[in-house]
Scaffold this active site. Structure first.
Site, PDB file in Angstrom:
ATOM      1  N   GLU A  10      -6.986   0.628  -0.071  1.00  0.00           N
ATOM      2  CA  GLU A  10      -6.884  -0.822   0.148  1.00  0.00           C
ATOM      3  C   GLU A  10      -6.636  -1.165   1.618  1.00  0.00           C
ATOM      4  OE1 GLU A  10      -2.610   0.394  -0.267  1.00  0.00           O
ATOM      5  OE2 GLU A  10      -4.531   1.101  -1.042  1.00  0.00           O
TER       6      GLU A  10
ATOM      7  N   HIS B 161      -4.651   5.319   1.634  1.00  0.00           N
ATOM      8  CA  HIS B 161      -4.610   3.982   1.046  1.00  0.00           C
ATOM      9  C   HIS B 161      -6.011   3.377   1.099  1.00  0.00           C
ATOM     10  CE1 HIS B 161      -0.243   3.390   0.597  1.00  0.00           C
ATOM     11  NE2 HIS B 161      -0.162   4.235   1.612  1.00  0.00           N
TER      12      HIS B 161
ATOM     13  N   CYS C 167      -1.420   7.349  -2.836  1.00  0.00           N
ATOM     14  CA  CYS C 167      -0.345   7.795  -1.955  1.00  0.00           C
ATOM     15  C   CYS C 167       0.789   8.434  -2.770  1.00  0.00           C
ATOM     16  CB  CYS C 167       0.134   6.650  -1.066  1.00  0.00           C
ATOM     17  SG  CYS C 167       1.135   7.219   0.335  1.00  0.00           S
TER      18      CYS C 167
END
EC number: 4.3.2.10
Length: 194
Positions: free
Chosen positions: A177, A175, A77
């Site tokens: 994650e 992202h 990001c």
């Protein structure tokens, strides 16, 4: 394998650390130069405003260290945007790894762009096992145009870079994650394949 998540006070480091643990690996949070240099893989996260994040990097000297790293580095990001030459956010100079600038979305669309986008046009082992048009999670107001270093594309008002790669440096605007099984596979590819 030694995995270091760069801890400079501008990252979503705990969620990344937990995602790595779910894959069966352990990661260390560190801003220590020697520890980062000794890592097999480095993750450079980023959340927040570009200018203040870059100031934090400069305060710790990490703005000089990161571009010199030789092992695989993954910017996430804002981390990816800071790896560019500059960003329009606060007219901030970046680390100069990717020869492109991050720019603000036009006034035709709402920002920040928040939600699930499809990714396509893969050109990297980072996306091994990922199908075209899978969904990934985005939260951002600035984007990196499609350029020579683009390895995946997404769309919000226009096509732009979902991911970048130059030599040992990788970046994802999304992202991983927070991108469910697709994101976990991309993290796993970064740790095991690239």
């Amino acid at each position: 394998m030694k995995i270091v998540i760069i801890n400079y006070g501008a990252g979503n480091i705990q969620s990344i650390k937990f995602a790595i643990q779910r894959l069966g690996f352990e990661a260390v949070l560190s801003s220590d130069r020697e520890e980062i240099l000794a890592a097999d893989k480095v993750i450079f996260p980023g959340v927040g405003e570009a200018g203040s994040a870059m100031e934090k990097l400069k305060d710790s000297g990490l703005h000089l260290l990161i571009p010199q790293l030789k092992q695989p580095v993954l910017g996430i990001c804002l981390g990816m945007q800071l790896m560019c030459m500059a960003t329009e956010e606060g007219n901030t100079s970046g680390l100069g790894i990717f020869d492109v600038n991050a720019v603000k979305f036009s006034k035709r669309v709402k920002v920040p762009q928040i939600g699930w986008n499809q990714i396509a046009k893969f050109d990297s082992a980072l996306f091994n096992g990922i199908s075209e048009n899978e969904y990934i999670y985005m939260v951002h107001s600035f984007y990196v145009p499609v350029c020579d270093d683009t390895i995946a594309v997404t769309n919000y008002d226009l096509d732009y870079s979902a991911a970048l790669q130059k030599n040992n440096f990788y970046g994802t605007q999304f992202h991983p994650e927070k991108s469910s099984l697709v994101g976990e596979r991309i993290l796993k590819n970064f740790l095991e394949v690239v």
